[in-house]
Design an enzyme around this catalytic site. Structure first.
Site, mmCIF file in Angstrom:
data_model
loop_
_atom_site.group_PDB
_atom_site.id
_atom_site.type_symbol
_atom_site.label_atom_id
_atom_site.label_comp_id
_atom_site.label_asym_id
_atom_site.label_seq_id
_atom_site.Cartn_x
_atom_site.Cartn_y
_atom_site.Cartn_z
ATOM 1 N N HIS B 71 -29.708 56.213 53.910
ATOM 2 C CA HIS B 71 -29.771 57.596 53.418
ATOM 3 C C HIS B 71 -28.569 57.875 52.516
ATOM 4 O O HIS B 71 -28.715 58.411 51.414
ATOM 5 C CB HIS B 71 -29.809 58.570 54.599
ATOM 6 C CG HIS B 71 -29.498 59.990 54.236
ATOM 7 N ND1 HIS B 71 -30.371 60.780 53.513
ATOM 8 C CD2 HIS B 71 -28.406 60.766 54.479
ATOM 9 C CE1 HIS B 71 -29.828 61.980 53.332
ATOM 10 N NE2 HIS B 71 -28.634 61.996 53.897
ATOM 11 N N ASP B 100 -26.896 60.781 18.958
ATOM 12 C CA ASP B 100 -27.319 60.022 20.148
ATOM 13 C C ASP B 100 -26.051 59.626 20.900
ATOM 14 O O ASP B 100 -24.946 60.002 20.515
ATOM 15 C CB ASP B 100 -28.110 58.751 19.740
ATOM 16 C CG ASP B 100 -29.052 58.298 20.853
ATOM 17 O OD1 ASP B 100 -28.582 58.169 22.006
ATOM 18 O OD2 ASP B 100 -30.249 58.106 20.590
ATOM 19 N N TRP B 136 -22.624 53.507 55.339
ATOM 20 C CA TRP B 136 -22.542 53.244 53.897
ATOM 21 C C TRP B 136 -21.163 52.724 53.502
ATOM 22 O O TRP B 136 -20.998 52.125 52.454
ATOM 23 C CB TRP B 136 -22.888 54.489 53.087
ATOM 24 C CG TRP B 136 -21.769 55.479 52.924
ATOM 25 C CD1 TRP B 136 -21.347 56.386 53.834
ATOM 26 C CD2 TRP B 136 -20.932 55.650 51.768
ATOM 27 N NE1 TRP B 136 -20.298 57.120 53.332
ATOM 28 C CE2 TRP B 136 -20.025 56.685 52.065
ATOM 29 C CE3 TRP B 136 -20.862 55.036 50.524
ATOM 30 C CZ2 TRP B 136 -19.052 57.111 51.163
ATOM 31 C CZ3 TRP B 136 -19.882 55.462 49.618
ATOM 32 C CH2 TRP B 136 -19.001 56.489 49.949
ATOM 33 N N SER B 163 -24.004 49.284 36.224
ATOM 34 C CA SER B 163 -24.704 50.384 35.557
ATOM 35 C C SER B 163 -23.763 51.576 35.362
ATOM 36 O O SER B 163 -23.694 52.165 34.274
ATOM 37 C CB SER B 163 -25.921 50.779 36.394
ATOM 38 O OG SER B 163 -26.407 52.027 36.006
ATOM 39 N N SER B 164 -23.026 51.916 36.409
ATOM 40 C CA SER B 164 -22.129 53.081 36.328
ATOM 41 C C SER B 164 -21.000 52.857 35.331
ATOM 42 O O SER B 164 -20.661 53.758 34.555
ATOM 43 C CB SER B 164 -21.501 53.371 37.694
ATOM 44 O OG SER B 164 -22.475 53.767 38.598
ATOM 45 N N HIS B 247 -12.670 57.896 47.620
ATOM 46 C CA HIS B 247 -12.316 59.288 47.382
ATOM 47 C C HIS B 247 -12.539 59.724 45.942
ATOM 48 O O HIS B 247 -13.147 60.769 45.717
ATOM 49 C CB HIS B 247 -10.945 59.676 47.910
ATOM 50 C CG HIS B 247 -10.920 61.162 48.084
ATOM 51 N ND1 HIS B 247 -11.494 61.776 49.166
ATOM 52 C CD2 HIS B 247 -10.551 62.155 47.255
ATOM 53 C CE1 HIS B 247 -11.439 63.091 49.011
ATOM 54 N NE2 HIS B 247 -10.867 63.340 47.861
ATOM 55 N N GLU B 249 -14.763 58.622 44.188
ATOM 56 C CA GLU B 249 -16.235 58.714 44.155
ATOM 57 C C GLU B 249 -16.702 60.118 44.541
ATOM 58 O O GLU B 249 -17.641 60.659 43.955
ATOM 59 C CB GLU B 249 -16.830 57.665 45.100
ATOM 60 C CG GLU B 249 -18.336 57.771 45.321
ATOM 61 C CD GLU B 249 -19.179 57.444 44.097
ATOM 62 O OE1 GLU B 249 -18.647 56.817 43.165
ATOM 63 O OE2 GLU B 249 -20.353 57.836 44.062
ATOM 64 N N TYR B 251 -15.243 62.812 43.896
ATOM 65 C CA TYR B 251 -15.055 63.685 42.733
ATOM 66 C C TYR B 251 -15.980 63.297 41.590
ATOM 67 O O TYR B 251 -16.327 64.136 40.763
ATOM 68 C CB TYR B 251 -13.575 63.735 42.337
ATOM 69 C CG TYR B 251 -12.831 64.458 43.422
ATOM 70 C CD1 TYR B 251 -12.910 65.837 43.518
ATOM 71 C CD2 TYR B 251 -12.172 63.766 44.426
ATOM 72 C CE1 TYR B 251 -12.327 66.514 44.566
ATOM 73 C CE2 TYR B 251 -11.581 64.437 45.481
ATOM 74 C CZ TYR B 251 -11.664 65.810 45.548
ATOM 75 O OH TYR B 251 -11.101 66.467 46.600
ATOM 76 N N SER B 262 -20.014 75.776 35.295
ATOM 77 C CA SER B 262 -19.210 76.455 34.271
ATOM 78 C C SER B 262 -20.007 76.756 33.011
ATOM 79 O O SER B 262 -19.563 77.539 32.162
ATOM 80 C CB SER B 262 -17.982 75.607 33.903
ATOM 81 O OG SER B 262 -17.218 75.349 35.059
ATOM 82 N N HIS B 296 -6.638 59.778 53.847
ATOM 83 C CA HIS B 296 -7.012 60.873 54.750
ATOM 84 C C HIS B 296 -8.355 60.591 55.426
ATOM 85 O O HIS B 296 -8.718 61.264 56.367
ATOM 86 C CB HIS B 296 -7.010 62.235 54.033
ATOM 87 C CG HIS B 296 -8.078 62.436 53.003
ATOM 88 N ND1 HIS B 296 -7.874 63.160 51.864
ATOM 89 C CD2 HIS B 296 -9.355 62.021 52.929
ATOM 90 C CE1 HIS B 296 -8.978 63.185 51.141
ATOM 91 N NE2 HIS B 296 -9.896 62.492 51.780
ATOM 92 N N HIS B 297 -9.087 59.592 54.917
ATOM 93 C CA HIS B 297 -10.337 59.192 55.571
ATOM 94 C C HIS B 297 -10.072 58.316 56.782
ATOM 95 O O HIS B 297 -10.997 57.965 57.501
ATOM 96 C CB HIS B 297 -11.226 58.414 54.593
ATOM 97 C CG HIS B 297 -11.734 59.261 53.463
ATOM 98 N ND1 HIS B 297 -12.908 59.969 53.534
ATOM 99 C CD2 HIS B 297 -11.205 59.530 52.240
ATOM 100 C CE1 HIS B 297 -13.094 60.627 52.396
ATOM 101 N NE2 HIS B 297 -12.073 60.381 51.606
ATOM 102 N N THR B 322 -8.692 73.330 42.793
ATOM 103 C CA THR B 322 -10.049 73.756 43.157
ATOM 104 C C THR B 322 -10.101 75.274 43.288
ATOM 105 O O THR B 322 -11.070 75.914 42.862
ATOM 106 C CB THR B 322 -10.494 73.086 44.472
ATOM 107 O OG1 THR B 322 -10.204 71.689 44.386
ATOM 108 C CG2 THR B 322 -11.979 73.263 44.714
ATOM 109 N N LYS B 325 -10.444 76.897 40.026
ATOM 110 C CA LYS B 325 -11.827 76.878 39.528
ATOM 111 C C LYS B 325 -12.659 77.997 40.159
ATOM 112 O O LYS B 325 -13.358 78.727 39.471
ATOM 113 C CB LYS B 325 -12.468 75.525 39.830
ATOM 114 C CG LYS B 325 -11.949 74.445 38.929
ATOM 115 C CD LYS B 325 -12.707 73.176 39.092
ATOM 116 C CE LYS B 325 -12.527 72.300 37.889
ATOM 117 N NZ LYS B 325 -13.137 72.831 36.675
ATOM 118 N N ARG B 444 -20.840 61.350 65.139
ATOM 119 C CA ARG B 444 -21.842 61.090 64.103
ATOM 120 C C ARG B 444 -22.453 59.704 64.327
ATOM 121 O O ARG B 444 -21.959 58.914 65.128
ATOM 122 C CB ARG B 444 -21.212 61.194 62.717
ATOM 123 C CG ARG B 444 -20.127 60.176 62.473
ATOM 124 C CD ARG B 444 -19.355 60.437 61.200
ATOM 125 N NE ARG B 444 -20.136 60.157 60.002
ATOM 126 C CZ ARG B 444 -19.599 59.820 58.812
ATOM 127 N NH1 ARG B 444 -18.278 59.727 58.680
ATOM 128 N NH2 ARG B 444 -20.351 59.592 57.764
#
Lengths: 38, 519
Positions: B71, B100, B136, B163-164, B247, B249, B251, B262, B296-297, B322, B325, B444
């Site tokens: 998932h 283009d 994951w 690809s990315s 991390h 990722e 963002y 925005s 922090h993870h 943040t 924003k 979890r």
């Protein structure tokens, strides 16, 4: 279509940007492996 | 307006296989993302169905673990990232006045890697050892011990990564080299800015993930011991390397959402974006900070006090840009002549609900408190508030906002509003109770739980099904708009500003063959 119509200088700038970025990405991949081995 | 006269292109399947047109490729990305949203969503509903009551009802624990793992992989790499890349393909050239993307053939390859990567990934569910089941994050030693599905997953991640990275190179090359004359960097729409910064994050983060999974692969098959404690390696090192990617990722998944929001809020508030330059600097600050907060993870793995303090305070610092924003979005709405069409409704929900996710993120950043929250449903609630009501809501908002430009038809506003309210109610019902479950101690990634967690889990499952099935309304709206409906003007929204609204709706196959001049 569009790329062929771009001025030569702009085309070169695009290739230069892309090549530099690709080199940075590959270097980061190699550096990660190197840090793992160290 | 500068619009090319010839829009000839191959028809049928060959158009989509061989296209180098940014609009075609954008459409491919968006359709692919929508399909993956339903694949990943179906997996989420398997998880929630199993958790409707304690005990094992529907699936075996090993399959449950495959569902939680897949998932996440499908939603992150298959739905959210390709959706944003689809927006980038459609909108960046239109917004900067380019004909283009800078590298159209590379663009085609970037997209077509994805269906193969996800076929490979999803095929693992049909092999004897099953799909990856260790989460994951692929932490060893679990991932080092998994079956062949893990190897398939590693190869699939390499393909998604290539690809990315190619997509990121294309975005940066386009923005830096293809802007219309007069469009200086600080005149670019904020969506373009957020994507430029996201592309740099992708470029810096994805190769690190590639390195991590390569080391995992060599540990599994080539006798290395990078993460094998028995051979002198260190499984915690994987966590450090993974989260150095992981991390940023996060963002990568949210900065384009900031960009879409925005664009939309000023349109429906009929005011220019408040604090444009501060938005740009805030985005860049968030991107920089994302590289110095990774541990922090993993507060609970054990690290020096100084390390915990550093990662705690650096994480809390992210709240500053943040907050800038969120303040600017609210200030844009302040005294605006607001209307509440579907894109605006989703954007306002984004601002409110993403902020809730931000606050729970701050709670998780507090190292001593995190020892209680780690690996509980509180974390699950937190990241779904930032990724679903954050990233996914903004994707939906953006789709409604630009759909008339893409299809040439207005969408059904009544159905859109139904979609919005059912989504908001379903989402909050699904995920808000998970905060309480986590604080009460429910871990979890478990298929069974203690009896006292039953009621909140039942609410959560009902909400998840409501949220999941209400997305079918979105498909109905999109299909209706593609097939016909009220003709859309070039400038679809009264308060919209920007180059994309100067071309007809639907946007012609080729646009800005002669670049516009920006004053």
């Amino acid at each position: 279509m569009p790329m062929n119509h771009l001025p030569e200088a702009q085309r070169r700038a695009i290739v230069r940007t892309a090549a530099t970025l690709a080199a940075i990405a590959f270097a980061l991949f190699v550096y990660t492996l190197w840090r793992g081995i160290k | 307006m500068a619009t090319a006269h010839h829009d000839e292109h191959p028809a049928g399947l060959m158009r989509w296989l061989t296209s180098t047109n940014h609009k075609d490729i954008g459409t491919l990305y968006l359709v692919f993302a929508l399909i993956m949203l339903f694949v990943g969503g179906a997996m989420a509903l398997v998880i929630r169905a199993e958790l409707f009551q304690p005990g094992l009802q529907i699936v075996q624990p090993h399959f449950f673990n495959q569902m939680t793992t897949m998932h996440a992989l499908v939603m992150i790499f298959g739905a959210v990232m390709p959706a944003f890349t689809g927006f980038a393909n459609w909108q960046i050239p239109l917004m900067i006045g380019a004909p283009d993307m800078a590298l159209p053939r590379l663009n085609n390859w970037s997209f077509w890697l994805l269906p193969f990567a996800f076929t490979l990934l999803l095929s693992t569910l049909f092999i004897p050892s099953g799909g990856p089941a260790g989460g994951w994050t692929l932490y060893p030693p679990l991932s080092a011990q998994g079956g062949m599905g893990t190897d398939f997953t590693i190869l699939a991640i390499h393909m998604m990564g290539i690809s990315s990275v190619l997509g990121a190179i294309n975005v940066i090359a386009t923005i830096l080299n293809m802007r219309a004359p007069g469009m200086t960097l600080l005149k670019m729409p904020l969506f373009v800015w957020t994507w430029l910064i996201t592309a740099f994050l992708l470029l810096a983060a994805m190769p690190v993930l590639a390195g991590a999974v390569t080391m995992l692969l060599t540990d599994r098959h080539f006798g290395t011991h990078f993460f094998d404690a028995a051979g002198g390696g260190d499984p915690v090192m994987f966590q450090h390397v993974f989260w150095f990617f992981g991390h940023p990722e996060v963002y990568i998944l949210i900065l384009p959402a900031f960009g879409i929001t925005s664009q939309i809020i000023p349109t429906f508030a009929r005011k220019p974006l408040f604090g444009y330059e501060s938005m740009v600097y805030a985005t860049a600050s968030i991107a920089f900070l994302s590289f110095i907060v990774w541990a922090h993870h993993m507060f609970t793995v054990g690290m020096p006090l100084a390390g915990e303090m550093f990662f705690m305070y650096s994480t809390m610092m992210i709240a500053v840009p943040t907050g800038v924003k969120v303040f600017n979005w609210v200030a844009t709405m302040w005294k605006g002549s607001m209307t509440f069409e579907t894109p605006m409704l989703f954007s306002i929900a984004f601002v409110m609900l993403f902020t809730i996710g931000g606050f729970s993120g701050l709670m998780l950043a507090i190292a001593p408190a995190d020892f209680q929250y780690q690996d509980t449903y509180f974390v699950v609630a937190h990241f779904h508030y930032v990724l679903v009501s954050g990233a996914v809501f903004s994707i939906i908002a953006g789709a409604y906002y630009w759909l008339p430009k893409w299809t040439g038809h207005m969408y059904n506003e009544t159905l859109g509003k139904w979609h919005f309210w059912l989504s908001v109610i379903g989402f909050n019902l699904a995920f808000f109770p998970q905060h309480f479950l986590g604080l009460a101690g429910m871990p979890r990634r478990i298929p069974d739980y203690a009896l006292q967690f039953t009621e909140f889990n039942q609410w959560s499952t009902v909400g998840a099904f409501l949220f999941g099935f209400s997305q079918l309304l979105f498909v109905a709206v999109v299909v209706q708009a593609v097939r016909g409906g009220k003709k859309a003007d070039a400038k679809v929204w009264e308060g919209a500003e920007g180059l994309e609204w100067t071309v007809p709706s639907p946007a012609p196959y080729h646009t800005f063959a002669t670049p516009p001049r920006i004053k």
